[in-house]
Motif scaffolding. Structure first.
Motif, PDB file in Angstrom:
ATOM      1  N   LEU B 310      -1.265   5.830  -1.874  1.00 39.14           N
ATOM      2  CA  LEU B 310      -2.410   5.335  -1.108  1.00 39.14           C
ATOM      3  C   LEU B 310      -2.159   5.436   0.396  1.00 39.14           C
ATOM      4  CD1 LEU B 310      -3.581   2.260  -3.185  1.00 39.14           C
ATOM      5  CD2 LEU B 310      -4.731   4.442  -2.897  1.00 39.14           C
ATOM      6  N   ILE B 311      -0.932   5.148   0.809  1.00 40.73           N
ATOM      7  CA  ILE B 311      -0.635   5.255   2.245  1.00 40.73           C
ATOM      8  C   ILE B 311      -0.814   6.697   2.703  1.00 40.73           C
ATOM      9  CG2 ILE B 311       1.202   5.081   3.970  1.00 40.73           C
ATOM     10  CD1 ILE B 311       2.268   2.680   2.459  1.00 40.73           C
ATOM     11  N   VAL B 327      -9.968  -1.392  -0.114  1.00 39.36           N
ATOM     12  CA  VAL B 327      -9.723  -2.588   0.694  1.00 39.36           C
ATOM     13  C   VAL B 327     -10.015  -3.852  -0.120  1.00 39.36           C
ATOM     14  CG1 VAL B 327     -10.594  -3.924   2.639  1.00 39.36           C
ATOM     15  CG2 VAL B 327     -10.103  -1.511   2.930  1.00 39.36           C
ATOM     16  N   LEU B 328     -11.138  -3.851  -0.824  1.00 38.33           N
ATOM     17  CA  LEU B 328     -11.518  -5.076  -1.534  1.00 38.33           C
ATOM     18  C   LEU B 328     -10.621  -5.344  -2.732  1.00 38.33           C
ATOM     19  CD1 LEU B 328     -15.406  -5.001  -1.338  1.00 38.33           C
ATOM     20  CD2 LEU B 328     -13.805  -6.373  -0.025  1.00 38.33           C
ATOM     21  N   VAL B 329     -10.284  -4.301  -3.480  1.00 42.34           N
ATOM     22  CA  VAL B 329      -9.389  -4.522  -4.627  1.00 42.34           C
ATOM     23  C   VAL B 329      -8.048  -5.062  -4.123  1.00 42.34           C
ATOM     24  CG1 VAL B 329      -8.075  -3.385  -6.446  1.00 42.34           C
ATOM     25  CG2 VAL B 329     -10.489  -2.864  -6.158  1.00 42.34           C
ATOM     26  N   GLY B 330      -7.515  -4.449  -3.080  1.00 41.43           N
ATOM     27  CA  GLY B 330      -6.247  -4.922  -2.518  1.00 41.43           C
ATOM     28  C   GLY B 330      -6.372  -6.335  -1.986  1.00 41.43           C
ATOM     29  N   VAL B 356       2.820  -8.541  -6.576  1.00 42.63           N
ATOM     30  CA  VAL B 356       1.469  -7.993  -6.729  1.00 42.63           C
ATOM     31  C   VAL B 356       0.647  -8.317  -5.483  1.00 42.63           C
ATOM     32  CG1 VAL B 356      -0.595  -7.998  -8.135  1.00 42.63           C
ATOM     33  CG2 VAL B 356       1.621  -8.230  -9.217  1.00 42.63           C
ATOM     34  N   ALA B 357       0.794  -9.552  -4.979  1.00 41.99           N
ATOM     35  CA  ALA B 357       0.021  -9.958  -3.806  1.00 41.99           C
ATOM     36  C   ALA B 357       0.365  -9.081  -2.608  1.00 41.99           C
ATOM     37  CB  ALA B 357       0.295 -11.424  -3.489  1.00 41.99           C
ATOM     38  N   ASN B 358       1.647  -8.851  -2.387  1.00 42.26           N
ATOM     39  CA  ASN B 358       2.036  -8.038  -1.234  1.00 42.26           C
ATOM     40  C   ASN B 358       1.627  -6.580  -1.391  1.00 42.26           C
ATOM     41  OD1 ASN B 358       3.407  -9.726   0.752  1.00 42.26           O
ATOM     42  ND2 ASN B 358       4.680 -10.273  -0.985  1.00 42.26           N
ATOM     43  N   LEU B 359       1.701  -6.091  -2.622  1.00 38.11           N
ATOM     44  CA  LEU B 359       1.220  -4.732  -2.851  1.00 38.11           C
ATOM     45  C   LEU B 359      -0.269  -4.673  -2.541  1.00 38.11           C
ATOM     46  CD1 LEU B 359       3.100  -4.023  -6.169  1.00 38.11           C
ATOM     47  CD2 LEU B 359       3.524  -2.917  -3.995  1.00 38.11           C
ATOM     48  N   GLY B 360      -0.986  -5.763  -2.880  1.00 38.63           N
ATOM     49  CA  GLY B 360      -2.410  -5.826  -2.575  1.00 38.63           C
ATOM     50  C   GLY B 360      -2.653  -5.686  -1.078  1.00 38.63           C
ATOM     51  N   LEU B 361      -1.800  -6.341  -0.329  1.00 42.39           N
ATOM     52  CA  LEU B 361      -1.921  -6.260   1.130  1.00 42.39           C
ATOM     53  C   LEU B 361      -1.697  -4.820   1.607  1.00 42.39           C
ATOM     54  CD1 LEU B 361      -2.520  -8.551   3.003  1.00 42.39           C
ATOM     55  CD2 LEU B 361      -0.086  -8.835   3.412  1.00 42.39           C
ATOM     56  N   ILE B 362      -0.694  -4.160   1.027  1.00 43.60           N
ATOM     57  CA  ILE B 362      -0.424  -2.768   1.414  1.00 43.60           C
ATOM     58  C   ILE B 362      -1.609  -1.890   1.032  1.00 43.60           C
ATOM     59  CG2 ILE B 362       1.148  -0.821   1.149  1.00 43.60           C
ATOM     60  CD1 ILE B 362       3.348  -2.783   0.394  1.00 43.60           C
ATOM     61  N   VAL B 363      -2.135  -2.113  -0.182  1.00 41.02           N
ATOM     62  CA  VAL B 363      -3.288  -1.339  -0.640  1.00 41.02           C
ATOM     63  C   VAL B 363      -4.459  -1.542   0.317  1.00 41.02           C
ATOM     64  CG1 VAL B 363      -5.031  -1.204  -2.465  1.00 41.02           C
ATOM     65  CG2 VAL B 363      -2.610  -1.301  -3.059  1.00 41.02           C
ATOM     66  N   ALA B 364      -4.696  -2.805   0.708  1.00 38.25           N
ATOM     67  CA  ALA B 364      -5.808  -3.086   1.621  1.00 38.25           C
ATOM     68  C   ALA B 364      -5.607  -2.353   2.948  1.00 38.25           C
ATOM     69  CB  ALA B 364      -5.938  -4.588   1.839  1.00 38.25           C
ATOM     70  N   TRP B 443       1.051  -9.835  10.506  1.00 35.10           N
ATOM     71  CA  TRP B 443       0.460  -9.964  11.829  1.00 35.10           C
ATOM     72  C   TRP B 443      -0.222  -8.632  12.204  1.00 35.10           C
ATOM     73  CZ3 TRP B 443       4.097 -11.411  16.555  1.00 35.10           C
ATOM     74  CH2 TRP B 443       3.375 -11.351  17.743  1.00 35.10           C
ATOM     75  N   ALA B 444       0.507  -7.536  11.978  1.00 37.56           N
ATOM     76  CA  ALA B 444      -0.066  -6.219  12.273  1.00 37.56           C
ATOM     77  C   ALA B 444      -1.300  -5.962  11.417  1.00 37.56           C
ATOM     78  CB  ALA B 444       0.978  -5.135  12.038  1.00 37.56           C
ATOM     79  N   THR B 445      -1.246  -6.452  10.173  1.00 43.89           N
ATOM     80  CA  THR B 445      -2.415  -6.308   9.310  1.00 43.89           C
ATOM     81  C   THR B 445      -3.614  -7.003   9.937  1.00 43.89           C
ATOM     82  OG1 THR B 445      -0.891  -6.416   7.457  1.00 43.89           O
ATOM     83  CG2 THR B 445      -3.221  -6.592   6.951  1.00 43.89           C
ATOM     84  N   ILE B 446      -3.401  -8.209  10.438  1.00 40.53           N
ATOM     85  CA  ILE B 446      -4.500  -8.944  11.086  1.00 40.53           C
ATOM     86  C   ILE B 446      -5.060  -8.123  12.236  1.00 40.53           C
ATOM     87  CG2 ILE B 446      -5.088 -10.995  12.438  1.00 40.53           C
ATOM     88  CD1 ILE B 446      -3.099 -12.577  10.817  1.00 40.53           C
TER      89      ILE B 446
END
Lengths: 290, 649
Positions: B310-311, B327-330, B356-364, B443-446
């Motif tokens: 995905l990246i 974005v939404l699934v992640g 799973v949660a952190n992977l979701g963040l990466i996916v998003a 933080w970078a995600t934000i």
């Protein structure tokens, strides 16, 4: 935030914040006493208390608790220094969260049943206010396109005009952050609603003194957050800002004295509802205003 | 030289696996594993020296025969699943594997055959980063497994189970080889083959113990990942018809807004691999496997293959239907799994939900698709790999020495396993709090979300992060609690386990301190090279490339990390003398043991459980909601991609 402004801020906040914080705590106790029909202690009573705590003989449950509390205090000062130097708001929030985490670990490290319960409640408090705090910084960014708090001194009009509902949300969680009833779950200065002494049960002497001083620092930092919404690019702005901050502090003392502590479930539910409603409506408002 | 190195990384682990299958002597196995892991680590580092900072390199390699080999491997993998499925009466797995075989064989013979491939392989900054993660962390986990599996087998011997360690270690090394192939393959048919090999290897690793639970969970894994494999194969068929069989060409076309359907299918394939809701249950089920498996699958390999893809594809997403779906699934995966983690007291399940949660963040982040978001995604990937493997290894060792993986039983671990408790605490801190890597990446995600006006995601992030704080802080508190002087039980931890634990801890600290430099000299240059080499010049929307967080702020964080290390180093060496006992309301009998005299004049020990908010955030409450939302999102996303291609939208 330049290196020089940081150094100034560190020294200024490091020295002035406990002085003002201590006076505020004294005013708080006076006001509280008056609201309850008492005369109350002298204005400097919080300082006398801390001075006495410092000279007390040390009694530690383990050698780590004092260390964790010390780390917590240092980080709280650092967060304040970043804030008043006009640094990145998210940086301030994250350093402050680390400070709170150390305070929680300090209580856990004792493995005392009462302290551990207090720590658990402190975690619930963090969980309650953290979304609002992050969303304040995000709303700040949406309004000003930067996370740097310093820009508020170059605005034409105060931030509260574009983020009024976010300000309301801030006031709501401020009650948790300032450890005021009804949200003083982890520890309270009201003896009548306390389960032993919550998160500070095993803290005594100098360790407890550090907790008190940290509370002074934090109070000033959080009132600084209130000020963030009230100032703009003019020296004249300081007058309404100081009046506003004083009003907010009085409001908090007033709420403190008029509400009994709630259960953590209510705290969590209501903080999240208020956060969701205030922030989403305000962001819609921002877009509507363009 | 580079070509030899590449071939070594892909081929050597398979050779090592072959040797390990034959070796039955424990000492000989240790030697083979340590030497092989060391060789892989060195080769990874060597590749990094050559290519970490440079532009995309396409090794000159024709390799017609490799394509035939991949077809053979594909068919063998499917045959293996079919045989296993028939033996254990799992018709769904058999059907999926059969359909996939037919599609792949037909595709190879009818479409792909005769198509010219310009570049079969590539090496760029991100594939080198992945190589280091796979080689160093994966290799470290293999070494750790030596000690762990020894203790594990002692327990198995008691139950008269056969010693299947040769198979176990062979699978671990094949896994590494397949992962290397994934990160170097530009030829999509090769990529799919490696993708399937990781699926089958993890299937065998999850079912390793052959208990009914393990077999059921391994089939859940294979069914879900075969769905992903099927999506991948279908995407390949579509791409084959469009005349594209190379990853870089796919990205270039996708970034211009084309190839919507195959991109949607590849996203679904990546969701299954990265265990995004509704596919998260295979990862939770995988926790029955021995801990090194969990560490390998959920920190450095398997799931990372999904987010890696995905990246890579990130420039094709952004504000498009596919991008919004990703974005939404992640995002929802991050939110729900963070909540679910609060309700778990089994340490491995907490780690699983957090993974799973952190992977979701990466996916998003990948779905957001801007360079800023990709910057965040890459750092999330790096730090998650290091910190999570440290945590899995810590939990595995703790489990063997305190006899439980329940967080409530980790009370007083600070005294019982002093070094391990400190390492575990380090891993946890790195997962959720500033100044450590994951939090800075968040933080970078934000920052990347506010710059793309992703308001819904920002709310999700704010509330999900609050839950993240809760489940880590309460676990950390338990581990750092200090009570009575229990005996130190970590004296029997194997040296191989200590080595790997120390390696992961060192990585976590080095990466946290080196964050600003990693950004400046590796990740930002990679993004620039990637944009220049692969993206067509017309995709101006990728914009200017710089670090998402200012260098100054990164330096501040790195300095705080150093200060914390110094403070803790001093504190840990100070003499420890408690001078008081805890308060038990005046009736304490033994303050160390927290016992007091009760109202019947008997003796009671105080116990304190953490809060799990099970009524609000339990699996029964949240899991169905999460699954429904996610299935709807994916269905709508796929439908939209069809409608867009059909010209309706």
């Amino acid at each position: 935030m330049t290196g020089l402004s940081f150094v100034f801020s560190l020294v200024g906040f490091g020295v002035l914040a406990p002085v003002i914080g201590c006076l505020l705590a004294g005013i708080d106790r006076k006001l509280t006493a008056r609201l309850q029909g008492r005369v109350g202690p002298p204005l400097l009573q919080p300082w006398y208390d801390v001075r006495k705590l410092i000279v007390k003989q040390s009694a530690q449950v383990n050698s780590y608790q004092a260390f964790y509390v010390c780390m917590s205090l240092v980080l709280a000062v650092l967060a304040g220094a970043f804030f008043f130097a006009g640094g990145n708001f998210l940086l301030v929030v994250f350093v402050l969260t680390l400070s709170t985490l150390f305070f929680i670990i300090a209580a856990y490290s004792t493995r005392s049943p009462y302290a551990e319960l207090g720590a658990e409640r402190e975690i619930a408090q963090v969980m309650s206010y953290e979304p609002m705090v992050i969303l304040i910084s995000i709303a700040f960014y949406f309004a000003l396109r930067t996370f740097d708090t310093g820009v508020v001194f170059s605005l034409d009009r105060p931030l509260i005009l574009s983020l009024p509902l976010v300000f309301v949300g801030l006031l709501f969680i401020l009650t948790i952050k300032l450890r005021k009833s009804p949200f003083d779950l982890s520890y309270s200065h009201h003896a009548h609603q306390e389960l032993v002494k919550g998160i500070t049960t095993e803290m005594s002497g100098r360790t407890l003194a550090m907790v008190e001083v940290m509370h002074w620092y934090e109070s000033i930092l959080f009132l600084g957050w209130v000020g963030l919404f009230l100032v703009w690019g003019s020296w004249f702005a300081l007058i309404p800002a100081i009046i506003g901050i004083s009003a907010v502090y009085f409001l908090e003392v007033f709420i403190d004295n008029n509400f009994a502590r709630v259960k953590w479930q209510s705290m969590l539910k209501w903080s999240w509802v208020v956060t969701l409603v205030c922030c989403s409506l305000n962001i819609v408002l921002l877009y509507w205003l363009g | 030289m580079g070509m030899v190195n590449l071939a070594f990384l892909i081929v050597f682990p398979v050779v090592a696996a072959g040797v390990l299958l034959l070796v039955r002597n424990n000492r000989a196995r240790s030697v083979v594993v340590i030497v092989s892991a060391a060789a892989i680590m060195i080769a990874s580092a060597w590749l990094a020296v050559g290519h970490l900072f440079s532009e995309t390199w396409y090794p000159p390699f024709e390799g017609e025969w490799v394509t035939i080999l991949t077809l053979v491997i594909d068919v063998l993998c499917c045959a293996y699943i079919i045989v296993k499925g028939i033996r254990h009466k799992k018709p769904l797995a058999v059907a999926l594997a059969a359909v996939q075989t037919v599609i792949i064989v037909a595709f190879e013979l009818l479409i792909a055959h005769g198509m010219t491939i310009e570049n079969n392989l590539y090496v760029d900054g991100l594939s080198v980063i992945m190589t280091l993660i796979i080689g160093v962390i994966g290799g470290g986990i293999c070494i750790y497994a030596l000690g762990y599996m020894h203790d594990f087998q002692v327990h198995e011997d008691d139950n008269d189970k056969p010693d299947r360690r040769p198979v176990f270690f062979a699978l671990m090394f094949v896994f590494l080889s397949a992962m290397f192939a994934i990160v170097f393959s530009n030829n999509l048919t090769w990529l799919l083959c490696a993708w399937e090999v990781t699926t089958v290897c993890s299937f065998a690793l999850i079912g390793y113990t052959r208990t009914p639970e393990a077999i059921d969970n391994s089939f859940r894994q294979i069914v879900m990942n075969l769905i992903g494999g099927l999506a991948f194969a279908l995407a390949l068929v579509y791409l084959g018809y469009s005349g594209i069989l190379e990853l870089d060409k796919l990205i270039a076309q996708g970034a211009l807004g084309g190839l919507v359907i195959p991109l949607a299918l590849l996203a679904v394939a990546a969701f299954t691999k990265a265990a995004q809701v509704p596919f998260q249950s295979w990862l939770l089920g995988a926790m029955v496997a021995p801990t090194p498996t969990s560490a390998l699958l959920h920190s450095s390999t398997m799931v990372k293959a999904g987010v890696f893809l995905l990246i890579k594809l990130a420039p094709c997403f952004g504000w498009s239907y596919n991008g919004i779906m990703v974005v939404l699934v992640g995002g929802f995966t991050f939110l729900f799994c963070s909540f679910l983690a609060v309700s778990q007291s089994n340490a491995k399940r907490v780690l699983a939900y957090s993974t799973v949660a952190n992977l979701g963040l990466i996916v998003a982040c990948a779905g957001v698709g801007t360079p800023e978001a990709v910057w965040a995604a890459i750092f999330l990937l790096i730090f998650h790999a290091a910190a999570k493997s440290l945590l899995f290894l810590c939990v595995g060792t703790a489990e063997h020495h305190i006899g439980s993986r329940d967080i409530e039983d980790m009370d007083n671990l600070f005294v019982r396993m002093p070094i391990l408790a400190r390492l575990m605490a380090l891993g946890m801190l790195c997962m959720f709090i500033a100044p450590f890597g994951m939090l800075i990446s968040k933080w970078a995600t934000i920052v990347s979300l506010v710059n793309t006006d992703n308001i819904l995601l920002l709310f999700i992030l704010a509330f999900g992060s609050a839950a993240t704080f809760m489940f880590w802080a309460k676990w950390l508190g338990k581990v750092l609690a200090i009570a009575q002087q229990d005996p130190d039980v970590e004296k029997t931890v194997h040296p191989s386990e200590w080595f790997s634990l120390a390696l992961m801890a060192a990585l976590v600290l080095l990466l946290s301190v080196g964050f600003p430099f990693l950004s400046e000299f590796v990740v930002v240059p990679y993004l620039a090279h990637f944009a220049a080499d692969i993206l067509p010049g017309t995709t101006v929307w990728w914009g200017s490339i710089s670090a998402t967080i200012d260098f100054d702020n990164l330096i501040i964080m790195a300095v705080i990390v150093l200060a914390l290390i110094a403070a803790f180093a001093v504190q840990f060496t100070r003499p420890k003398k408690p001078t008081a006992s805890v308060y038990l309301a005046g009736v304490a009998l033994d303050a160390e043991k927290r016992t007091y005299r009760n109202s019947l004049n008997g003796e009671t020990q105080t116990t304190q459980r953490n809060w799990y908010l099970d009524g609000w955030l339990g699996e029964k409450t949240l899991e169905p909601i999460a699954n429904i939302i996610s299935i709807l999102l994916i269905a709508v996303g796929l439908a939209c991609s069809l409608l867009v291609t059909g010209g309706v939208l």
